[in-house]
Design a protein around this motif. Structure first.
Motif, PDB file in Angstrom:
ATOM      1  N   THR A   9      43.568  36.667  21.252  1.00  0.00           N
ATOM      2  CA  THR A   9      43.706  35.223  21.051  1.00  0.00           C
ATOM      3  C   THR A   9      43.003  34.776  19.779  1.00  0.00           C
ATOM      4  O   THR A   9      43.503  33.913  19.064  1.00  0.00           O
ATOM      5  N   ILE A  10      41.876  35.367  19.477  1.00  0.00           N
ATOM      6  CA  ILE A  10      41.131  35.012  18.270  1.00  0.00           C
ATOM      7  C   ILE A  10      41.963  35.318  17.031  1.00  0.00           C
ATOM      8  O   ILE A  10      42.023  34.514  16.092  1.00  0.00           O
ATOM      9  N   VAL A  11      42.615  36.450  17.020  1.00  0.00           N
ATOM     10  CA  VAL A  11      43.463  36.812  15.880  1.00  0.00           C
ATOM     11  C   VAL A  11      44.616  35.826  15.740  1.00  0.00           C
ATOM     12  O   VAL A  11      44.931  35.378  14.631  1.00  0.00           O
ATOM     13  N   TRP A  12      45.249  35.461  16.847  1.00  0.00           N
ATOM     14  CA  TRP A  12      46.352  34.511  16.797  1.00  0.00           C
ATOM     15  C   TRP A  12      45.886  33.137  16.304  1.00  0.00           C
ATOM     16  O   TRP A  12      46.565  32.493  15.514  1.00  0.00           O
ATOM     17  N   MET A  13      44.731  32.681  16.767  1.00  0.00           N
ATOM     18  CA  MET A  13      44.212  31.388  16.316  1.00  0.00           C
ATOM     19  C   MET A  13      43.917  31.414  14.821  1.00  0.00           C
ATOM     20  O   MET A  13      44.223  30.461  14.109  1.00  0.00           O
ATOM     21  N   PHE A  14      43.326  32.509  14.348  1.00  0.00           N
ATOM     22  CA  PHE A  14      43.054  32.631  12.916  1.00  0.00           C
ATOM     23  C   PHE A  14      44.355  32.650  12.114  1.00  0.00           C
ATOM     24  O   PHE A  14      44.473  31.968  11.097  1.00  0.00           O
ATOM     25  N   PHE A  15      45.322  33.421  12.569  1.00  0.00           N
ATOM     26  CA  PHE A  15      46.604  33.536  11.885  1.00  0.00           C
ATOM     27  C   PHE A  15      47.303  32.178  11.790  1.00  0.00           C
ATOM     28  O   PHE A  15      47.771  31.779  10.719  1.00  0.00           O
ATOM     29  N   ILE A  16      47.367  31.453  12.884  1.00  0.00           N
ATOM     30  CA  ILE A  16      48.018  30.137  12.897  1.00  0.00           C
ATOM     31  C   ILE A  16      47.253  29.140  12.024  1.00  0.00           C
ATOM     32  O   ILE A  16      47.846  28.349  11.294  1.00  0.00           O
ATOM     33  N   SER A  17      45.922  29.187  12.062  1.00  0.00           N
ATOM     34  CA  SER A  17      45.113  28.300  11.225  1.00  0.00           C
ATOM     35  C   SER A  17      45.337  28.589   9.744  1.00  0.00           C
ATOM     36  O   SER A  17      45.440  27.665   8.933  1.00  0.00           O
ATOM     37  N   GLU A  18      45.394  29.846   9.380  1.00  0.00           N
ATOM     38  CA  GLU A  18      45.605  30.233   7.988  1.00  0.00           C
ATOM     39  C   GLU A  18      46.962  29.764   7.480  1.00  0.00           C
ATOM     40  O   GLU A  18      47.068  29.197   6.396  1.00  0.00           O
ATOM     41  N   ILE A  19      47.998  29.977   8.251  1.00  0.00           N
ATOM     42  CA  ILE A  19      49.343  29.541   7.854  1.00  0.00           C
ATOM     43  C   ILE A  19      49.395  28.018   7.731  1.00  0.00           C
ATOM     44  O   ILE A  19      49.961  27.475   6.775  1.00  0.00           O
ATOM     45  N   SER A  20      48.791  27.313   8.669  1.00  0.00           N
ATOM     46  CA  SER A  20      48.764  25.844   8.619  1.00  0.00           C
ATOM     47  C   SER A  20      48.027  25.355   7.389  1.00  0.00           C
ATOM     48  O   SER A  20      48.468  24.411   6.717  1.00  0.00           O
ATOM     49  N   PHE A  21      46.906  25.975   7.069  1.00  0.00           N
ATOM     50  CA  PHE A  21      46.133  25.597   5.887  1.00  0.00           C
ATOM     51  C   PHE A  21      46.940  25.826   4.614  1.00  0.00           C
ATOM     52  O   PHE A  21      46.939  24.979   3.718  1.00  0.00           O
ATOM     53  N   GLU A  22      47.637  26.932   4.526  1.00  0.00           N
ATOM     54  CA  GLU A  22      48.459  27.209   3.340  1.00  0.00           C
ATOM     55  C   GLU A  22      49.577  26.190   3.184  1.00  0.00           C
ATOM     56  O   GLU A  22      49.862  25.739   2.069  1.00  0.00           O
ATOM     57  N   TRP A  23      50.221  25.798   4.269  1.00  0.00           N
ATOM     58  CA  TRP A  23      51.260  24.772   4.204  1.00  0.00           C
ATOM     59  C   TRP A  23      50.671  23.434   3.772  1.00  0.00           C
ATOM     60  O   TRP A  23      51.278  22.708   2.990  1.00  0.00           O
ATOM     61  N   TRP A  24      49.501  23.109   4.279  1.00  0.00           N
ATOM     62  CA  TRP A  24      48.864  21.837   3.922  1.00  0.00           C
ATOM     63  C   TRP A  24      48.533  21.815   2.436  1.00  0.00           C
ATOM     64  O   TRP A  24      48.805  20.826   1.750  1.00  0.00           O
TER      65      TRP A  24
END
Length: 68
Positions: A9-24
């Motif tokens: 779950t930690i890896v998934w949360m990091f992955f989703i956060s990173e992608i969201s940050f890049e889009w922002w």
């Protein structure tokens, strides 16, 4: 289903956060509102939709044509 359970779950949360940050960052830096684009779209938006700058927001890019 094990890939969606703890501790993955930690890896998934990091992955989703990173992608969201890049889009922002992309939206803010490259497609954000700027005074130059404001001037370019102001007349068209007023004519076609009868809206002023305070009535809408947009995401746009300014493209340049290369002349060789």
């Amino acid at each position: 289903m094990n890939w969606f359970m703890w501790p993955h779950t930690i890896v998934w949360m990091f992955f989703i956060s990173e992608i969201s940050f890049e889009w922002w960052i992309t939206a803010v830096l490259y497609a954000g509102e700027t005074p130059v684009i404001d001037e370019l779209v102001k007349e068209s938006i007023k004519r076609n939709y009868n809206l002023t700058k305070g009535d809408f927001i947009y995401a746009a890019s300014l493209y340049y044509v290369r002349v060789y």
